[in-house]
Design a protein around this motif. Sequence first.
Motif, PDB file in Angstrom:
ATOM      1  N   THR A 106     -41.743  46.934  57.211  1.00  0.00           N
ATOM      2  CA  THR A 106     -41.820  47.801  56.024  1.00  0.00           C
ATOM      3  C   THR A 106     -42.527  47.125  54.854  1.00  0.00           C
ATOM      4  O   THR A 106     -42.999  47.801  53.939  1.00  0.00           O
ATOM      5  CB  THR A 106     -40.406  48.220  55.595  1.00  0.00           C
ATOM      6  OG1 THR A 106     -39.609  47.059  55.367  1.00  0.00           O
ATOM      7  CG2 THR A 106     -39.753  49.079  56.657  1.00  0.00           C
ATOM      8  N   GLU A 107     -42.609  45.795  54.868  1.00  0.00           N
ATOM      9  CA  GLU A 107     -43.226  45.095  53.745  1.00  0.00           C
ATOM     10  C   GLU A 107     -44.739  45.233  53.735  1.00  0.00           C
ATOM     11  O   GLU A 107     -45.344  45.456  52.687  1.00  0.00           O
ATOM     12  CB  GLU A 107     -42.823  43.619  53.757  1.00  0.00           C
ATOM     13  CG  GLU A 107     -41.350  43.389  53.440  1.00  0.00           C
ATOM     14  CD  GLU A 107     -41.031  41.909  53.286  1.00  0.00           C
ATOM     15  OE1 GLU A 107     -41.970  41.088  53.368  1.00  0.00           O
ATOM     16  OE2 GLU A 107     -39.849  41.593  53.098  1.00  0.00           O
ATOM     17  N   TYR A 150     -41.975  56.100  50.613  1.00  0.00           N
ATOM     18  CA  TYR A 150     -42.463  54.715  50.622  1.00  0.00           C
ATOM     19  C   TYR A 150     -43.933  54.671  51.049  1.00  0.00           C
ATOM     20  O   TYR A 150     -44.753  53.973  50.438  1.00  0.00           O
ATOM     21  CB  TYR A 150     -41.606  53.884  51.567  1.00  0.00           C
ATOM     22  CG  TYR A 150     -41.975  52.425  51.638  1.00  0.00           C
ATOM     23  CD1 TYR A 150     -41.384  51.488  50.788  1.00  0.00           C
ATOM     24  CD2 TYR A 150     -42.908  51.979  52.567  1.00  0.00           C
ATOM     25  CE1 TYR A 150     -41.732  50.151  50.858  1.00  0.00           C
ATOM     26  CE2 TYR A 150     -43.259  50.637  52.644  1.00  0.00           C
ATOM     27  CZ  TYR A 150     -42.664  49.720  51.784  1.00  0.00           C
ATOM     28  OH  TYR A 150     -43.003  48.398  51.860  1.00  0.00           O
ATOM     29  N   ARG A 191     -43.001  50.438  45.817  1.00  0.00           N
ATOM     30  CA  ARG A 191     -42.568  50.135  47.188  1.00  0.00           C
ATOM     31  C   ARG A 191     -41.467  49.076  47.197  1.00  0.00           C
ATOM     32  O   ARG A 191     -40.492  49.176  47.949  1.00  0.00           O
ATOM     33  CB  ARG A 191     -43.754  49.646  48.024  1.00  0.00           C
ATOM     34  CG  ARG A 191     -44.738  50.735  48.385  1.00  0.00           C
ATOM     35  CD  ARG A 191     -45.679  50.248  49.469  1.00  0.00           C
ATOM     36  NE  ARG A 191     -46.502  51.319  49.983  1.00  0.00           N
ATOM     37  CZ  ARG A 191     -47.213  51.240  51.111  1.00  0.00           C
ATOM     38  NH1 ARG A 191     -47.181  50.116  51.820  1.00  0.00           N
ATOM     39  NH2 ARG A 191     -47.938  52.254  51.522  1.00  0.00           N
ATOM     40  N   ALA A 239     -37.670  49.591  48.804  1.00  0.00           N
ATOM     41  CA  ALA A 239     -37.350  48.865  50.043  1.00  0.00           C
ATOM     42  C   ALA A 239     -35.864  48.593  50.230  1.00  0.00           C
ATOM     43  O   ALA A 239     -35.316  48.843  51.320  1.00  0.00           O
ATOM     44  CB  ALA A 239     -38.147  47.565  50.101  1.00  0.00           C
TER      45      ALA A 239
END
Length: 472
Positions: A263-264, A424, A433, A437
């Motif tokens: 997700t980063e 996101y 973002r 997270a």
Amino acid sequence: MIKRYNMLILALCCGGGVFAQTLAQAKKWFAEGEFGKAKPVFERLVRQAPSNASYNFWYGACCYETGELQKSVPYLEKSAERKYIDGYLYLSKACYDLYRFDEAIENLEEHIYWLERKKRDTSFTDKLMEKYRMGARMIRGVENVTVIDSFVVDKNELLKAYKLSEAAGTVGALDDMQGTYYADEWGDKMILPQTDAAGKTHLYTRTKLGESWSSPQPLDGVNEAECSQNYPFLNSDGITLYFASEGKESMGGYDIFITRYDTEDGTYLKPDNVGFPFNSPFNDYLYVIDDFNQLGWFASDRYQPEGKACVYVFVPNTSKIVYDYEATDPDKLRDLARMSSIRSTWGNAEQLRNGKQRLAQATYGNEQKQHEGDFEFVVNDNSVYRKLGDFRSAQALKLFTQLQQKQKDLAALKKSLEDARYSYTQAVNPADRQRMAPGILDKEKRVNELQKEISSLTVEVRNTEIKAIKHL
């Protein structure tokens, strides 16, 4: 006397001519790949000259090429003992197919040694050696998994064997039947293969925005240009992706791989081969996990005739459990890795029984479609409840209402998580973002926790009701 002697000489010469012609024809068939035609000729020759290295090689190679794997080994071993160079090569292939990977490596090394001594090309052996070494690594980590059933089906009817809950999403066949796509349970996200100019398939994702779909976007970190990826399935956590690939780290044709979404940076991590027993030197694909029913499926054409595939149903492990390589008998370990018999995986009786009950529930719910009540809940092989009034135990009924609420909570949480993930992906500002997270990670953690709670509570409801029935 002289006349009879001359006739004998003539007969021998004619016989030798026929023999030479037959051998030449068999060698021609062998070179052209007509192994079935050549095999009976070499079989006769090896019977006549059991020690002949060439005859042993040709007959053993024909046995290998026509599917008589075990039968090929002693003849190839005899040819290798007599330093027949290609005997080592074919013996290494047979050992590989028999999951005797260390022996495959030894024989291929011997083959390379003799090629180098004779100053012949060895470049073609590199890929073989990579596969052999990969097999040697994988056999040391065979997963201990309970396979509860298997079905041999026509490949064009493969999906009929997959009995998924609605929560698992949808797996559908492509129009050309050359793969499958995945769509989530809300029908607004899809992962599908598309074919490039070279005829290779790669994975793309599409998102539904209102009434229209976005253009396909490639899955970063998954696709390899020189090989095909297909048969995607996204787990209910929205992060874990399973797919099949013909890549460099595949044992056979298609192998099953697993990767997770980072997700980063918005890409998938380097995919890992899921290993034995799910993969083999054949095509293995369409690995699917239904977290709601705690069941998994995958397909394989190992040991199947043309046009057929075997679909295996198993109980997914919450974390990978492997057999002890050092303590397990090598032949048994090879059988487990090959999935020679699903009965050999039935070590956990309770897991097997519960898995079969869940499979019966999934199959019954999908195939019978006799929804006369509000729900379907399989108590055991003989009892399926559809109304709250069917419960005999007040405690089981109380637990079941808790189970229903948790299932509703899970559905709502998954929808919230999907919305958060979409927000996101649409965020342009990195700070936004970063702010989103932690919330996404928290929802993902809660989804996993709820799934485990639902699984545990389902077993508790079933066991409580069964206990009450026995005491009536």
